[in-house]
Design a protein around this motif. Structure first.
Motif, PDB file in Angstrom:
ATOM      1  N   SER A   1      46.516  50.958  36.705  1.00  0.00           N
ATOM      2  CA  SER A   1      45.349  51.841  36.707  1.00  0.00           C
ATOM      3  C   SER A   1      45.278  52.674  35.429  1.00  0.00           C
ATOM      4  N   THR A   2      46.442  53.083  34.931  1.00  0.00           N
ATOM      5  CA  THR A   2      46.459  53.856  33.684  1.00  0.00           C
ATOM      6  C   THR A   2      46.041  52.994  32.495  1.00  0.00           C
ATOM      7  N   LYS A   3      46.436  51.720  32.516  1.00  0.00           N
ATOM      8  CA  LYS A   3      46.008  50.807  31.458  1.00  0.00           C
ATOM      9  C   LYS A   3      44.488  50.677  31.436  1.00  0.00           C
ATOM     10  N   VAL A   4      43.894  50.569  32.618  1.00  0.00           N
ATOM     11  CA  VAL A   4      42.433  50.460  32.715  1.00  0.00           C
ATOM     12  C   VAL A   4      41.783  51.714  32.153  1.00  0.00           C
ATOM     13  N   LEU A   5      42.295  52.876  32.542  1.00  0.00           N
ATOM     14  CA  LEU A   5      41.730  54.145  32.061  1.00  0.00           C
ATOM     15  C   LEU A   5      41.881  54.264  30.549  1.00  0.00           C
TER      16      LEU A   5
ATOM     17  N   LEU B   1      41.974  45.824  26.521  1.00  0.00           N
ATOM     18  CA  LEU B   1      42.826  45.611  27.693  1.00  0.00           C
ATOM     19  C   LEU B   1      43.647  44.337  27.551  1.00  0.00           C
ATOM     20  N   SER B   2      43.029  43.267  27.076  1.00  0.00           N
ATOM     21  CA  SER B   2      43.741  41.985  27.004  1.00  0.00           C
ATOM     22  C   SER B   2      44.747  41.945  25.850  1.00  0.00           C
ATOM     23  N   PHE B   3      44.375  42.434  24.676  1.00  0.00           N
ATOM     24  CA  PHE B   3      45.266  42.362  23.518  1.00  0.00           C
ATOM     25  C   PHE B   3      46.398  43.383  23.589  1.00  0.00           C
ATOM     26  N   GLU B   4      46.170  44.501  24.269  1.00  0.00           N
ATOM     27  CA  GLU B   4      47.180  45.568  24.299  1.00  0.00           C
ATOM     28  C   GLU B   4      47.928  45.659  25.631  1.00  0.00           C
ATOM     29  N   TRP B   5      47.630  44.805  26.590  1.00  0.00           N
ATOM     30  CA  TRP B   5      48.203  44.905  27.925  1.00  0.00           C
ATOM     31  C   TRP B   5      49.734  44.933  27.896  1.00  0.00           C
TER      32      TRP B   5
ATOM     33  N   VAL C   1      31.571  46.724  27.233  1.00  0.00           N
ATOM     34  CA  VAL C   1      32.318  45.723  28.006  1.00  0.00           C
ATOM     35  C   VAL C   1      33.212  44.900  27.073  1.00  0.00           C
ATOM     36  N   THR C   2      32.658  44.511  25.926  1.00  0.00           N
ATOM     37  CA  THR C   2      33.443  43.719  24.968  1.00  0.00           C
ATOM     38  C   THR C   2      34.668  44.483  24.483  1.00  0.00           C
ATOM     39  N   GLY C   3      34.456  45.724  24.061  1.00  0.00           N
ATOM     40  CA  GLY C   3      35.578  46.524  23.581  1.00  0.00           C
ATOM     41  C   GLY C   3      36.623  46.773  24.647  1.00  0.00           C
TER      42      GLY C   3
END
Length: 432
Positions: free
Chosen positions: A248-252, A232-236, A225-227
């Motif tokens: 959805s692709t970002k989540v994957l 997700l937050s730093f690379e969004w 969960v941490t990773g």
């Protein structure tokens, strides 16, 4: 055990140097063959050449075999083969197998057979899913679809990370039917067979889980969960990684990359474009790694969490380290401290050596490659192929020690535990 892995690496190097293993005429240079064989046997996935174009079909099959042998374990494989041939297992064989598999208990012969079955069934299931995806969606010929599916399934479960594409999984960054099966294969391989077997028996009764299983399961959830959230937050909005992708692709992609830090080695985005914050967190996750008695590397989740409980007990002034009403033996605490500090020393000295042997490699990139090699992860920012041979040999040594060294040291400590009939006078040096 260290000699067995060294022998496998030596044989693999000789085979990879055969002209038949290379796609172009001639044989591979010694350092290239050694690096590739070490990376395969130590299930790392780092490469100094473009895997799909440099190696021939024979070379790629050889990579698959070496990865399978390295993931299953040299000594456990030899023990299982002797068991199947002679139908009995002596005390020496039991001790060797238990030493390499971090103390798989019970009937060691039956356990090894179950391990082999779990490995083969898992790889078969992943292969089936990937085969139909390659065949029906990407119009691969059926034979090619089967081959590429099997190759990547073996790499995923064994946490090896070699890919048959120059960009690893970047071309499949938004394909759930490719990334998810491979990520689940990496998770299955990194969870550890003792934990897997206990969960299969007692998944309905978490209260009866052993301390090792509790630490592994909840640690895996915590770090996953941490990773995921960090990536997700730093690379969004990073245009070099997740920025151009849909939600959805970002989540994957974030899920896939988070799982691969466990020791998977595949990447679905360009890691060389990651932000510094993401690289720092990824280094930490790679260093921790997966579970004991698994195909993952690193110092292991249980080691890290045990140290956290040791610190917590010391801060509270507790005489014992207790986890869920179970007191942790002092020998186990010393083993955890030894493994962690040796890991820190190896990564620090390896990073210093890499910087000293190269010209202009940034510190964060050098640290990333060294941590990836030591933790047998295989993720790379892209600098490994351009390193001089001397620096590549440093990574070879780190891959070997990372796959064998910490396990061998931990086992040596456990086997050398003895009770004296006397104790020396106590003294308290100043600490802190």
């Amino acid at each position: 055990m260290p000699l067995a892995f060294l022998g496998a690496i030596g044989i693999g190097t000789v085979l990879m140097m055969l002209p038949a293993a290379r796609a172009e005429p001639g044989h591979a240079p010694f350092v290239t063959a050694l690096f590739t064989a070490t990376s395969a046997v130590c299930v790392t996935g780092l490469a100094v050449v473009d895997t799909p174009t440099y190696w021939s079909g024979f070379g790629l099959v050889l990579l698959t075999v070496l990865s399978q042998i390295g993931g299953f374990g040299i000594m456990t494989l030899a023990t299982l083969l002797s068991l199947l041939v002679s139908r009995r297992l002596g005390l020496r064989g039991r001790l060797m197998a238990q030493a390499e598999s971090a103390g798989l208990g019970g009937n060691i012969g039956g356990v090894l057979i179950r391990v082999a079955l779990v490995m083969l069934v898992s790889e078969a299931l992943i292969s089936v899913v990937l085969t139909f995806r390659f065949w029906l969606t990407y119009d691969y010929p059926f034979g090619r679809a089967v081959w590429e599916a099997v190759f990547h399934a073996v790499q995923a479960f064994n946490n090896a990370g070699f890919a048959l594409y120059p960009d690893s999984l970047v071309r499949f960054v938004g394909d759930w039917w490719i990334c998810v099966p491979l990520a689940l294969g990496v998770l299955a391989g990194s969870i550890g067979f003792p934990v897997m077997f206990e969960l299969a028996r007692e998944w309905r009764t978490p209260g009866s889980w052993s301390t090792h299983t509790r630490l592994t399961v909840w640690g895996t959830v915590l770090f996953s969960v941490t990773g995921f959230l960090v990536f997700l937050s730093f690379e969004w909005s990073n245009p070099g990684t997740l920025g151009p992708l849909g939600a959805s692709t970002k989540v994957l992609a974030a899920f896939t990359q988070d799982v691969m830090t466990r020791s998977g080695g595949f990447n679905s985005v360009n890691l060389g474009n990651m932000n510094t914050e993401t690289i720092a967190v990824t280094n930490g996750l790679m260093f921790i790694g997966g579970s004991s008695a698994s195909t993952a590397g690193g110092i292991k989740i249980t080691t890290f969490l045990l140290l956290a409980f040791v610190i917590w007990a010391e801060l509270r002034g507790e005489p014992d380290v207790v986890i869920r009403k179970r007191r942790i033996a002092e020998e186990t605490q010393r083993q955890a401290i030894t493994v962690a500090l040796l890991g820190v020393a190896l990564v620090a000295s390896g990073t210093l050596a890499l910087i000293a042997l190269t010209d202009g490699v940034p510190f964060d990139r050098a640290l990333f490659e060294v941590t990836s090699a030591f933790a047998t992860v295989g993720l790379s920012t892209g600098i490994t192929p351009n390193l001089p041979p001397s620096a590549q040999l440093v990574l070879v040594l780190l891959m070997y020690v990372g796959r064998v060294g910490t396990i061998a040291v931990g086992t040596a400590i456990a086997l050398n535990t003895r009770r004296r009939l006397y104790r020396y006078p106590e003294e308290r040096p100043l600490v802190g």
